[in-house]
Design a protein around this motif. Sequence first.
Motif, short mmCIF file in Angstrom:
data_model
loop_
_atom_site.label_atom_id
_atom_site.label_comp_id
_atom_site.label_asym_id
_atom_site.label_seq_id
_atom_site.Cartn_x
_atom_site.Cartn_y
_atom_site.Cartn_z
N GLU A 11 35.14 -11.43 62.23
CA GLU A 11 36.15 -11.84 61.24
C GLU A 11 36.94 -10.66 60.69
O GLU A 11 38.18 -10.68 60.66
N SER A 12 36.24 -9.61 60.26
CA SER A 12 36.94 -8.48 59.65
C SER A 12 37.81 -7.75 60.67
O SER A 12 38.94 -7.34 60.37
N LEU A 13 37.30 -7.57 61.89
CA LEU A 13 38.08 -6.91 62.94
C LEU A 13 39.32 -7.74 63.26
O LEU A 13 40.42 -7.19 63.40
N SER A 14 39.16 -9.05 63.36
CA SER A 14 40.28 -9.92 63.67
C SER A 14 41.36 -9.82 62.59
O SER A 14 42.56 -9.74 62.90
N GLU A 15 40.94 -9.79 61.33
CA GLU A 15 41.90 -9.69 60.22
C GLU A 15 42.65 -8.36 60.26
O GLU A 15 43.86 -8.31 60.04
N ARG A 16 41.92 -7.26 60.53
CA ARG A 16 42.55 -5.94 60.57
C ARG A 16 43.56 -5.85 61.71
O ARG A 16 44.68 -5.35 61.53
N LEU A 17 43.19 -6.32 62.90
CA LEU A 17 44.09 -6.27 64.04
C LEU A 17 45.32 -7.14 63.82
O LEU A 17 46.44 -6.77 64.17
N ASN A 18 45.11 -8.29 63.20
CA ASN A 18 46.24 -9.18 62.91
C ASN A 18 47.23 -8.49 61.98
O ASN A 18 48.45 -8.63 62.12
N ALA A 71 50.20 2.55 64.91
CA ALA A 71 49.45 1.31 65.12
C ALA A 71 48.10 1.59 65.76
O ALA A 71 47.08 1.02 65.36
N MET A 72 48.07 2.50 66.73
CA MET A 72 46.81 2.83 67.41
C MET A 72 45.81 3.52 66.49
O MET A 72 44.61 3.35 66.63
N ARG A 73 46.34 4.32 65.54
CA ARG A 73 45.43 4.93 64.54
C ARG A 73 44.74 3.84 63.72
O ARG A 73 43.53 3.91 63.46
N GLU A 74 45.51 2.81 63.35
CA GLU A 74 44.94 1.70 62.57
C GLU A 74 43.97 0.89 63.42
O GLU A 74 42.93 0.44 62.92
N VAL A 75 44.30 0.70 64.70
CA VAL A 75 43.40 -0.04 65.59
C VAL A 75 42.09 0.72 65.75
O VAL A 75 41.00 0.12 65.70
N ARG A 76 42.18 2.05 65.91
CA ARG A 76 40.96 2.86 66.06
C ARG A 76 40.08 2.75 64.81
O ARG A 76 38.86 2.58 64.91
N MET A 77 40.71 2.80 63.63
CA MET A 77 39.94 2.68 62.39
C MET A 77 39.30 1.30 62.29
O MET A 77 38.15 1.17 61.85
N ALA A 78 40.03 0.27 62.71
CA ALA A 78 39.48 -1.09 62.67
C ALA A 78 38.27 -1.22 63.59
O ALA A 78 37.26 -1.84 63.23
N LEU A 79 38.35 -0.60 64.77
CA LEU A 79 37.22 -0.65 65.71
C LEU A 79 36.01 0.10 65.17
O LEU A 79 34.88 -0.37 65.28
N LEU A 80 36.26 1.27 64.57
CA LEU A 80 35.15 2.05 64.02
C LEU A 80 34.49 1.30 62.85
O LEU A 80 33.26 1.32 62.71
N GLU A 81 35.30 0.65 62.03
CA GLU A 81 34.74 -0.15 60.92
C GLU A 81 33.94 -1.33 61.45
O GLU A 81 33.03 -1.83 60.78
N LYS A 123 33.26 7.01 70.90
CA LYS A 123 33.91 7.36 72.17
C LYS A 123 34.58 6.14 72.79
O LYS A 123 35.68 6.24 73.36
N VAL A 124 33.94 4.98 72.67
CA VAL A 124 34.52 3.75 73.21
C VAL A 124 35.83 3.43 72.50
O VAL A 124 36.84 3.11 73.14
N ALA A 125 35.83 3.54 71.17
CA ALA A 125 37.04 3.27 70.39
C ALA A 125 38.16 4.25 70.74
O ALA A 125 39.32 3.86 70.91
N LYS A 126 37.80 5.52 70.87
CA LYS A 126 38.79 6.56 71.19
C LYS A 126 39.40 6.33 72.57
O LYS A 126 40.62 6.36 72.74
N ASP A 127 38.56 6.09 73.57
CA ASP A 127 39.04 5.87 74.94
C ASP A 127 39.88 4.59 75.03
O ASP A 127 40.89 4.55 75.74
#
Length: 447
Positions: free
Chosen positions: A4-11, A31-41, A47-51
């Motif tokens: 849920e939280s990841l979906s909200e952040r990406l949206n 946008a990719m910086r925000e996506v990376r932060m959303a994945l880490l959260e 490494k997966v998030a970065k790649d």
Amino acid sequence: MAFESLSERLNGVFKKLRGKGKLSEADIKAAMREVRMALLEADVNYKVAKDFCAQVSERAMGQEVMESLTPAQQVVKIVNEELTKLMGGEEPQTLHIKNKGQTVMMMCGLQGNGKTTHAAKLGRYYKAQGRRPLLVACDIYRPAAIDQLRIVGEQAGVPVYEMGTEKPEKIAKQAVEYAKDHGYDIVIIDTAGRLQIDDQLMDELVRIKQTVEVDETLLVVDAMSGQEAVNVAKTFNEKVGISGVVLTKTDGDTRGGAALSVLAVTGKPIYFQGTGEKLDALEPFYPARMSSRILGMGDVLSLIEKAQTLQNDKEAEEAAKRMMANKFDMNDMLTQFAQIRKMGGASALLAMMPGANQISSEQMDQIDEKALPHIEAIIYSMTPEERAHPSIINPKRKRRIAAGSGQTVEDVNKLLRQFEAMQKMMKKVKRNPKGFMRGLGGMRGLR
């Protein structure tokens, strides 16, 4: 709802991109910086998030996006494709089940992650496919573990082989022999877990694999444990050698890190996901469908499959005919409520619909699942004639129905208004079915 939280952040990220029209490299990098932060959260491996973000950025900087008339939609498309790839590709990975002889599966994992329950779920799943599974009780340490397996095995309709507190490797060997003699073609070994990884646990699993030929070593991990689940998977793979993962509790408020990281870190796929406590709450893991749900595109295919398992083709055809002939009555409404309950409730269905990530957790909580029994009580208080022809229900009948169901007259009026609205919708479908289907397709624009 899972992710849920990841979906909200990406949206939120994609909403900003849509508001820009043409995109610059700076827009994509931000946008990719925000996506990376959303994945880490969401507890995705660093490494997966970065790649992942590097791969999306590389594709997004190309002509596919920069010269597109709808660049934001192209970015969403790329993210969807890369998420799907990250979790295993378009098609689900399937266990290799032998056509002849016994397929031996060993369930392993930490204590409390659901090994025993999911062993029974797997047994039920393959029994429904015409196989003859046998559950094997090799957890000889945890109090009542054998009793638990016997109980869930009985509920699943799958027999259990047990030898008390004999050595697990001996039990496994005898169970495989028993399966050969009695025609069981799938042997599912339930092993002991520990509160944490230790050498004794690993040695025992290795001994079982040395004693019997194990075809599939399935690690059961709790999706709610996030990054820790990935660490556990990595250790089990190094020490014992796993063939894949069963991810449990994906129906909870999970951050999603395990599902998004486990394949990249271990090289082993997720075969199944547990979606609830009931023994039928086990589904093959579809990376493409999970990606669509994360991005708010819905999971209509899973929704259709759930409906098909609960309603045979003849029933579905009859229901469709009644609706198109505008013969939908209160009895049909009762049937629909029963289907909704079997499919996990209204909130579970909404989570699979396109635009689900637009529904806040507060709004989801407002869906009153407890209202269904009250509505059913009102309908059951009607006479057969009133259920078939609700238009005859006058004020006197309303008072009688309200008293019989323990509800108020206003509750009865509310239900009748809802029923009239459904009938009007069915008339629209009958007049213009193509237009109605186009309207449903337009729901994708909600995201």
